[in-house]
Design an enzyme around this catalytic site. Sequence first.
Site, PDB file in Angstrom:
ATOM      1  CE  LYS A 227      -4.294  -2.029   1.290  1.00 54.46           C
ATOM      2  NZ  LYS A 227      -5.503  -2.023   2.135  1.00 54.46           N
ATOM      3  NE  ARG A 262      -7.378  -9.094   0.644  1.00 53.20           N
ATOM      4  CZ  ARG A 262      -7.149  -8.283  -0.381  1.00 53.20           C
ATOM      5  NH1 ARG A 262      -6.289  -7.270  -0.234  1.00 53.20           N
ATOM      6  NH2 ARG A 262      -7.746  -8.450  -1.539  1.00 53.20           N
TER       7      ARG A 262
END
Length: 282
Positions: A227, A262
Site C-alpha cells: 500500500k 492479507r
Amino acid sequence: MPDHPTQPAVPHWAGLPLTTPLVMGILNVTPDSFSDGGANPDPAAAIAHGLALRASGADIIDIGGESTRPGATPVPPDIEAARIIPVIRALADAGAVVSVDTRNAATMAAALDAGAAIINDVSALRHDHRSTRLLADRGCPVILMHMRGTPATMNCQAHYADLLAEVIDELAARRDAAIAAGIAPAAIALDPGFGFAKIADQNIALLRGLDRLCALGHPLVVGVSRKRFIGDIARVPEPAARDPASLAAALFAARHGAAILRVHDVAGTAQALRVWHALEPA
C-alpha cells in the site's frame, strides 16, 4: 505462546487454527487493481497463480473481481462474477480455502455455490442490504472491514477526532448489526481497513494501535501489502517493489495481534512467519 496479544480467544476461524497468523494470498482477477491489475488476464492465468499461492504457503486465497482502490469504478455484479466464478470453482476443487472479496450479494451467492468458504466485504455488509441475510442463512465466515463511504468517495472522509476510538466504535457497530441479523459471532473476523478512508499518518497510527482492536474479540485481518503508505515509509514508489517493506509491516502486525495477514508475497510471508514463530518465547 508469548504473553503479548497475538490472537483473540477464538481457537479456530473458518475451520483454520489461529495458533499462528494465517497467510491470505491476494488473487485479483481485475484489469485495474493498484498493484497487480491485469496480471491475471483470463481464468487459466488466475487459476495457475492461485495454485502457486497455495503451494507457496497460502492458508486462504482471497479472490476479487472488482478493484476497490481509491477512485475505482464500480463493476456490475454479473461482470464481477464472470471474472471470478471459474477461478473459485477450480481452486476450491483443488482443495484451496477460498475467500471472495466482494460487496455484492449476488456475487456472494454465486461464489458460495461455486465452493468459496469465506466472504470478505470491504463495506462490512453496508453496500448491499441483501448480504447480511444471505450470510446468516448460509452460515459462512465473513470479514467485516472498516471503510467510510465508497471507494470513489472514501478519501474525502478520512477525518477523525480520535482515529482508533472511532474505527473501533464503527467496526463494533457493524459487528453488532451482523450479529443482530443472525450471523454467528464466531463467524466474524474484523479488518481495520488500511488505506480505506485513512491517509498515510492515520494508517501508521492504526497499525500501532492494533493491540486495542484485539479487545473487540474477533480475529483481526491486516492488509497492508504494497500500500501507498508502506511505499512512503520505505521510499519505494512502485507498488510491486514494496514486498520487503510490506513484510516488515506484516511481522509488526503479527507481533501486535493480527490473526490473518492479507498479502501479495505469500512465499516470503510464510517463510518469515515460520522463523518469527520459532523465535518467539514459548
